[in-house]
Design an enzyme around this catalytic site. Structure first.
Site, PDB file in Angstrom:
ATOM      1  N   ASP A  94       0.822  -1.205   0.000  1.00 13.50           N
ATOM      2  CA  ASP A  94       0.000   0.000   0.000  1.00 13.50           C
ATOM      3  C   ASP A  94       0.862   1.264   0.000  1.00 13.50           C
ATOM      4  N   CYS A 148     -18.505 -16.149  -4.825  1.00 14.33           N
ATOM      5  CA  CYS A 148     -19.564 -15.290  -4.284  1.00 14.33           C
ATOM      6  C   CYS A 148     -20.935 -15.871  -4.641  1.00 14.33           C
ATOM      7  N   CYS A 151     -24.767 -14.619  -3.703  1.00 20.26           N
ATOM      8  CA  CYS A 151     -24.756 -13.766  -2.503  1.00 20.26           C
ATOM      9  C   CYS A 151     -24.564 -12.302  -2.898  1.00 20.26           C
ATOM     10  N   CYS A 154     -22.848  -8.096   0.988  1.00 18.16           N
ATOM     11  CA  CYS A 154     -22.015  -6.894   1.193  1.00 18.16           C
ATOM     12  C   CYS A 154     -22.651  -5.673   0.533  1.00 18.16           C
ATOM     13  N   CYS A 174     -17.961   5.812   0.284  1.00 20.62           N
ATOM     14  CA  CYS A 174     -17.498   4.791   1.235  1.00 20.62           C
ATOM     15  C   CYS A 174     -17.033   5.457   2.538  1.00 20.62           C
ATOM     16  N   CYS A 201     -14.412   1.413   8.086  1.00 29.37           N
ATOM     17  CA  CYS A 201     -15.693   0.703   8.167  1.00 29.37           C
ATOM     18  C   CYS A 201     -15.428  -0.752   7.819  1.00 29.37           C
ATOM     19  N   CYS A 204     -19.035  -4.366   5.176  1.00 30.04           N
ATOM     20  CA  CYS A 204     -19.136  -5.283   4.029  1.00 30.04           C
ATOM     21  C   CYS A 204     -18.324  -6.542   4.254  1.00 30.04           C
ATOM     22  N   CYS A 208     -19.860 -10.826   5.394  1.00 27.99           N
ATOM     23  CA  CYS A 208     -19.460 -11.813   4.375  1.00 27.99           C
ATOM     24  C   CYS A 208     -19.352 -13.215   4.986  1.00 27.99           C
TER      25      CYS A 208
HETATM   26  C1  B12 Z   1      -7.670   3.496  -2.811  1.00 26.83           C
HETATM   27  C2  B12 Z   1      -7.904   2.404  -1.798  1.00 26.83           C
HETATM   28  C3  B12 Z   1      -9.067   2.452  -1.053  1.00 26.83           C
HETATM   29  C4  B12 Z   1     -10.225   3.368  -1.403  1.00 26.83           C
HETATM   30  C5  B12 Z   1     -10.980   2.761  -2.622  1.00 26.83           C
HETATM   31  C6  B12 Z   1     -11.189   1.257  -2.464  1.00 26.83           C
HETATM   32  C7  B12 Z   1     -11.496   0.481  -3.732  1.00 26.83           C
HETATM   33  N1  B12 Z   1     -12.141  -0.652  -3.534  1.00 26.83           N
HETATM   34  O1  B12 Z   1     -11.146   0.863  -4.846  1.00 26.83           O
HETATM   35  C8  B12 Z   1     -11.004   3.416  -0.055  1.00 26.83           C
HETATM   36  C9  B12 Z   1     -10.496   4.551   0.788  1.00 26.83           C
HETATM   37  C10 B12 Z   1     -12.524   3.542  -0.188  1.00 26.83           C
HETATM   38  C11 B12 Z   1     -10.565   2.092   0.565  1.00 26.83           C
HETATM   39  C12 B12 Z   1     -11.274   1.433   1.540  1.00 26.83           C
HETATM   40  C13 B12 Z   1     -10.884   0.235   2.106  1.00 26.83           C
HETATM   41  N2  B12 Z   1      -9.707  -0.393   1.950  1.00 26.83           N
HETATM   42 CO1  B12 Z   1      -8.386   0.174   0.644  1.00 26.83          CO
HETATM   43  N3  B12 Z   1      -7.080   0.494  -0.655  1.00 26.83           N
HETATM   44  C14 B12 Z   1      -6.955   1.383  -1.615  1.00 26.83           C
HETATM   45  C15 B12 Z   1      -5.667   1.154  -2.410  1.00 26.83           C
HETATM   46  C16 B12 Z   1      -4.619   2.162  -1.940  1.00 26.83           C
HETATM   47  C17 B12 Z   1      -5.837   1.232  -3.935  1.00 26.83           C
HETATM   48  C18 B12 Z   1      -7.054   0.460  -4.482  1.00 26.83           C
HETATM   49  C19 B12 Z   1      -7.333   0.863  -5.911  1.00 26.83           C
HETATM   50  O2  B12 Z   1      -6.445   0.937  -6.729  1.00 26.83           O
HETATM   51  N4  B12 Z   1      -8.566   1.207  -6.182  1.00 26.83           N
HETATM   52  C20 B12 Z   1      -8.906   1.754  -7.484  1.00 26.83           C
HETATM   53  C21 B12 Z   1      -9.737   0.771  -8.282  1.00 26.83           C
HETATM   54  C22 B12 Z   1     -10.214   1.460  -9.571  1.00 26.83           C
HETATM   55  O3  B12 Z   1      -8.913  -0.315  -8.635  1.00 26.83           O
HETATM   56  P1  B12 Z   1      -9.455  -1.825  -8.674  1.00 26.83           P
HETATM   57  O4  B12 Z   1     -10.538  -2.033  -7.696  1.00 26.83           O
HETATM   58  O5  B12 Z   1      -8.283  -2.720  -8.565  1.00 26.83           O
HETATM   59  O6  B12 Z   1     -10.186  -2.033 -10.073  1.00 26.83           O
HETATM   60  C23 B12 Z   1      -9.630  -1.725 -11.285  1.00 26.83           C
HETATM   61  C24 B12 Z   1      -8.400  -2.462 -11.630  1.00 26.83           C
HETATM   62  O7  B12 Z   1      -8.509  -3.785 -11.163  1.00 26.83           O
HETATM   63  C25 B12 Z   1      -8.416  -2.289 -13.118  1.00 26.83           C
HETATM   64  N5  B12 Z   1      -7.711  -3.368 -13.772  1.00 26.83           N
HETATM   65  C26 B12 Z   1      -7.847  -4.681 -13.635  1.00 26.83           C
HETATM   66  N6  B12 Z   1      -7.006  -5.288 -14.408  1.00 26.83           N
HETATM   67  C27 B12 Z   1      -6.336  -4.355 -15.099  1.00 26.83           C
HETATM   68  C28 B12 Z   1      -5.354  -4.456 -16.037  1.00 26.83           C
HETATM   69  C29 B12 Z   1      -4.837  -3.283 -16.604  1.00 26.83           C
HETATM   70  C30 B12 Z   1      -3.803  -3.426 -17.617  1.00 26.83           C
HETATM   71  C31 B12 Z   1      -5.324  -2.007 -16.197  1.00 26.83           C
HETATM   72  C32 B12 Z   1      -4.830  -0.767 -16.766  1.00 26.83           C
HETATM   73  C33 B12 Z   1      -6.303  -1.945 -15.219  1.00 26.83           C
HETATM   74  C34 B12 Z   1      -6.796  -3.110 -14.677  1.00 26.83           C
HETATM   75  O8  B12 Z   1      -9.798  -2.239 -13.509  1.00 26.83           O
HETATM   76  C35 B12 Z   1     -10.600  -2.143 -12.370  1.00 26.83           C
HETATM   77  C36 B12 Z   1     -11.749  -1.184 -12.590  1.00 26.83           C
HETATM   78  O9  B12 Z   1     -11.315   0.140 -12.823  1.00 26.83           O
HETATM   79  C37 B12 Z   1      -5.321  -0.334  -2.004  1.00 26.83           C
HETATM   80  C38 B12 Z   1      -3.818  -0.622  -1.964  1.00 26.83           C
HETATM   81  C39 B12 Z   1      -3.259  -0.715  -3.366  1.00 26.83           C
HETATM   82  N7  B12 Z   1      -2.184  -0.013  -3.630  1.00 26.83           N
HETATM   83  O10 B12 Z   1      -3.798  -1.417  -4.183  1.00 26.83           O
HETATM   84  C40 B12 Z   1      -5.986  -0.481  -0.620  1.00 26.83           C
HETATM   85  C41 B12 Z   1      -6.646  -1.844  -0.279  1.00 26.83           C
HETATM   86  C42 B12 Z   1      -7.477  -2.283  -1.450  1.00 26.83           C
HETATM   87  N8  B12 Z   1      -7.524  -1.492   0.825  1.00 26.83           N
HETATM   88  C43 B12 Z   1      -7.602  -2.382   1.751  1.00 26.83           C
HETATM   89  C44 B12 Z   1      -8.489  -2.317   2.862  1.00 26.83           C
HETATM   90  C45 B12 Z   1      -8.229  -3.281   4.005  1.00 26.83           C
HETATM   91  C46 B12 Z   1      -9.553  -1.393   2.882  1.00 26.83           C
HETATM   92  C47 B12 Z   1     -10.742  -1.347   3.865  1.00 26.83           C
HETATM   93  C48 B12 Z   1     -11.263  -2.720   4.278  1.00 26.83           C
HETATM   94  C49 B12 Z   1     -10.297  -0.538   5.133  1.00 26.83           C
HETATM   95  C50 B12 Z   1     -11.391  -0.311   6.168  1.00 26.83           C
HETATM   96  N9  B12 Z   1     -11.684  -1.293   7.030  1.00 26.83           N
HETATM   97  O11 B12 Z   1     -11.944   0.752   6.266  1.00 26.83           O
HETATM   98  C51 B12 Z   1     -11.791  -0.531   3.064  1.00 26.83           C
HETATM   99  C52 B12 Z   1     -12.736  -1.437   2.269  1.00 26.83           C
HETATM  100  C53 B12 Z   1     -13.678  -0.740   1.331  1.00 26.83           C
HETATM  101  C54 B12 Z   1     -14.007  -1.572   0.096  1.00 26.83           C
HETATM  102  N10 B12 Z   1     -15.164  -2.206   0.075  1.00 26.83           N
HETATM  103  O12 B12 Z   1     -13.179  -1.644  -0.826  1.00 26.83           O
HETATM  104  C55 B12 Z   1      -6.702  -3.579   1.447  1.00 26.83           C
HETATM  105  C56 B12 Z   1      -7.555  -4.739   0.953  1.00 26.83           C
HETATM  106  C57 B12 Z   1      -7.078  -6.127   1.345  1.00 26.83           C
HETATM  107  C58 B12 Z   1      -7.958  -7.182   0.716  1.00 26.83           C
HETATM  108  N11 B12 Z   1      -8.247  -8.229   1.464  1.00 26.83           N
HETATM  109  O13 B12 Z   1      -8.376  -7.088  -0.408  1.00 26.83           O
HETATM  110  C59 B12 Z   1      -5.724  -2.975   0.348  1.00 26.83           C
HETATM  111  C60 B12 Z   1      -5.255  -3.955  -0.716  1.00 26.83           C
HETATM  112  C61 B12 Z   1      -4.509  -2.414   1.136  1.00 26.83           C
HETATM  113  C62 B12 Z   1      -3.507  -3.489   1.552  1.00 26.83           C
HETATM  114  N12 B12 Z   1      -2.254  -3.390   1.122  1.00 26.83           N
HETATM  115  O14 B12 Z   1      -3.823  -4.426   2.226  1.00 26.83           O
HETATM  116  N13 B12 Z   1      -9.396   1.677   0.032  1.00 26.83           N
HETATM  117  S1  SF4 Z   2     -20.661 -10.855   1.117  1.00 32.84           S
HETATM  118 FE1  SF4 Z   2     -18.790 -11.988   0.528  1.00 32.84          FE
HETATM  119  S2  SF4 Z   2     -19.549 -13.809  -0.589  1.00 32.84           S
HETATM  120 FE2  SF4 Z   2     -21.248 -12.328  -0.471  1.00 32.84          FE
HETATM  121  S3  SF4 Z   2     -21.061 -11.158  -2.398  1.00 32.84           S
HETATM  122 FE3  SF4 Z   2     -19.946 -10.006  -0.842  1.00 32.84          FE
HETATM  123  S4  SF4 Z   2     -17.843 -10.702  -1.050  1.00 32.84           S
HETATM  124 FE4  SF4 Z   2     -19.104 -12.206  -2.113  1.00 32.84          FE
HETATM  125  S1  SF4 Z   3     -19.755  -1.309   3.928  1.00 33.71           S
HETATM  126 FE1  SF4 Z   3     -17.808  -1.419   2.775  1.00 33.71          FE
HETATM  127  S2  SF4 Z   3     -18.179  -0.211   0.926  1.00 33.71           S
HETATM  128 FE2  SF4 Z   3     -19.808   0.317   2.373  1.00 33.71          FE
HETATM  129  S3  SF4 Z   3     -19.080   2.117   3.466  1.00 33.71           S
HETATM  130 FE3  SF4 Z   3     -18.428   0.342   4.671  1.00 33.71          FE
HETATM  131  S4  SF4 Z   3     -16.355  -0.157   3.903  1.00 33.71           S
HETATM  132 FE4  SF4 Z   3     -17.300   1.213   2.396  1.00 33.71          FE
END
Ligand code: B12
Ligand code: SF4
Ligand code: SF4
Length: 325
Positions: A94, A148, A151, A154, A174, A201, A204, A208
């Site tokens: 991260d 999933c 379901c 979340c 969020c 938060c 979600c 699960c």
């Molecule tokens: C920004 C961020 C957030 C943001 C946005 C979250 C999101 N889901 O996008 C906010 C602040 C809301 C957030 C919240 C949380 N986060 Co956060 N977050 C990040 C961060 C820094 C980047 C995620 C990201 O890039 N999002 C942008 C979206 C657009 O990217 P994406 O979902 O991957 O989807 C795109 C790509 O996959 C792309 N893609 C796919 N394949 C390819 C291929 C190519 C070539 C290209 C160009 C693109 C592409 O297309 C998709 C659609 O646009 C990561 C760490 C990291 N560096 O990755 C942690 C991370 C995802 N977070 C984490 C956590 C723990 C949380 C929370 C649970 C914290 C909390 N308890 O409050 C919450 C959960 C909320 C939720 N439901 O996601 C963990 C998740 C662990 C896991 N088990 O998955 C991470 C991985 C941090 C870590 N190192 O552990 N987070």
């Molecule tokens: S609650 Fe868990 S199993 Fe159900 S849709 Fe969400 S991520 Fe998938």
């Molecule tokens: S339930 Fe998950 S997606 Fe919704 S506000 Fe909380 S962390 Fe964000």
């Protein structure tokens, strides 16, 4: 989160971020504290029914995971180097423009749930992700299948309806974004939905079904710190900046700073006031808020003002039945 856009394509092309990268070693690290009780999800949900209590999300109750996971990945890299000799590498968690969830999913650490997080049948989703970019050509591991099914728990449970479609999150809604990443005022229409969540938060993930398989971490690093679990909002709102810094030393919470901490708690206090039937309790919450009404930061003042307006509204509502009588 402008940094995400700023890094553009580097996020998707590891070799542009670290020249010479040929493979990525992905890792996950469980973060449930070692003392986590059975039935922890229900216990966490029950905190929402005690609006005067502050909820800090589970991942942030112990030591900052960036430090813990990075140090362990560094150690792993050293162990590999002992076996095969020196090699080019860089460790991330991260900490840089890395698409961690996507890398993890493609390498078999789990599948991406409808909430967008990575989850695994044997580990749920309560884990962090980290990577080692290496200049070694390693054999690829395969992705796991997705489980999933039908379901959508979340999506349904999300208090702000931030999961707008399976696998699509509107981060602006969020609570994790609003309470941690967002620097300015929290949009008023979303404040009541935040409840008593003051940092992040978990809803979600709590709902699960796969998280019944979430694993505890044996390290003491993730032990819950005093003050961050089960504390009253009023107590945390009373922390001076110096106390805030002391209580959050080495914790990820420190990064948001004292003003945002107060902003978040003010919102939760406003929500608690709306739900509190006991006038004496309401007075206590109101007094705590009034003590911060002259805070030097306008962000804090505005949120305190909003919360006090909830107090006034609740008092008016409490008076109404008497007037009718
Ligand atoms: C920004 C961020 C957030 C943001 C946005 C979250 C999101 N889901 O996008 C906010 C602040 C809301 C957030 C919240 C949380 N986060 Co956060 N977050 C990040 C961060 C820094 C980047 C995620 C990201 O890039 N999002 C942008 C979206 C657009 O990217 P994406 O979902 O991957 O989807 C795109 C790509 O996959 C792309 N893609 C796919 N394949 C390819 C291929 C190519 C070539 C290209 C160009 C693109 C592409 O297309 C998709 C659609 O646009 C990561 C760490 C990291 N560096 O990755 C942690 C991370 C995802 N977070 C984490 C956590 C723990 C949380 C929370 C649970 C914290 C909390 N308890 O409050 C919450 C959960 C909320 C939720 N439901 O996601 C963990 C998740 C662990 C896991 N088990 O998955 C991470 C991985 C941090 C870590 N190192 O552990 N987070
Ligand atoms: S609650 Fe868990 S199993 Fe159900 S849709 Fe969400 S991520 Fe998938
Ligand atoms: S339930 Fe998950 S997606 Fe919704 S506000 Fe909380 S962390 Fe964000």
């Amino acid at each position: 989160m402008a940094y995400m856009q700023a890094h553009g394509v580097k996020r998707a092309r590891p070799a542009e971020l670290v020249p010479g990268t040929v493979s990525v070693i992905t890792a996950r690290m469980d973060y449930l504290p070692r003392t986590t009780a059975e039935g922890w999800q229900a216990l966490e949900f029950s905190r929402l029914e005690r609006p005067g209590e502050a909820i800090v999300s589970l991942y942030a109750r112990g030591r900052d995971y960036h430090k813990v996971l990075r140090a362990r990945l560094q150690k792993l890299q050293e162990r590999i180097a002992q076996e095969i000799g020196p090699f080019g590498h860089r460790v991330f968690t991260d900490s840089a423009p890395v698409l961690e969830a996507e890398l993890a999913a493609r390498s078999g650490q789990g599948w991406r749930g409808k909430h967008t997080l990575v989850l695994h049948r044997e580990a749920g989703s309560m884990f962090f992700l980290g990577e080692i970019y290496v200049d070694l050509a390693l054999p690829h591991s395969e992705p796991v299948t997705e489980h999933c099914g039908s379901c959508s728990a979340c999506i349904d449970v999300c208090p702000t309806q931030a999961i707008v479609a399976p696998g699509r999150l509107d981060a602006r809604r969020c609570i994790s974004y609003l309470t941690i990443e967002h620097a300015g005022p929290i949009p008023e229409e979303l404040r009541p939905l935040i409840g008593n969540r003051i940092y992040g938060c978990d809803d979600c993930q709590l709902i699960c079904p796969w998280n019944k398989f979430a694993q505890r971490n044996a390290l003491p690093d993730f032990d819950e710190r005093a003050g961050l679990v089960g504390s009253q909002l009023v107590t945390l709102f009373g922390w001076s900046e110096e106390q805030f810094l002391r209580h959050t030393e080495g914790s990820p919470i420190r990064r948001i700073g004292h003003a945002r901490w107060l902003r978040n708690i003010a919102v939760a206090l406003g929500n608690a006031l709306r739900g509190q039937p006991d006038p004496a309790q309401r007075d206590g919450l109101g007094a705590a808020l009034r003590a911060r009404a002259e805070h030097p930061d306008p962000l804090v003042r505005e949120h305190v003002e909003w919360a006090l307006a909830q107090h006034a509204q609740r008092e008016r509502e409490a008076d109404q039945p008497q007037q009718r009588r």
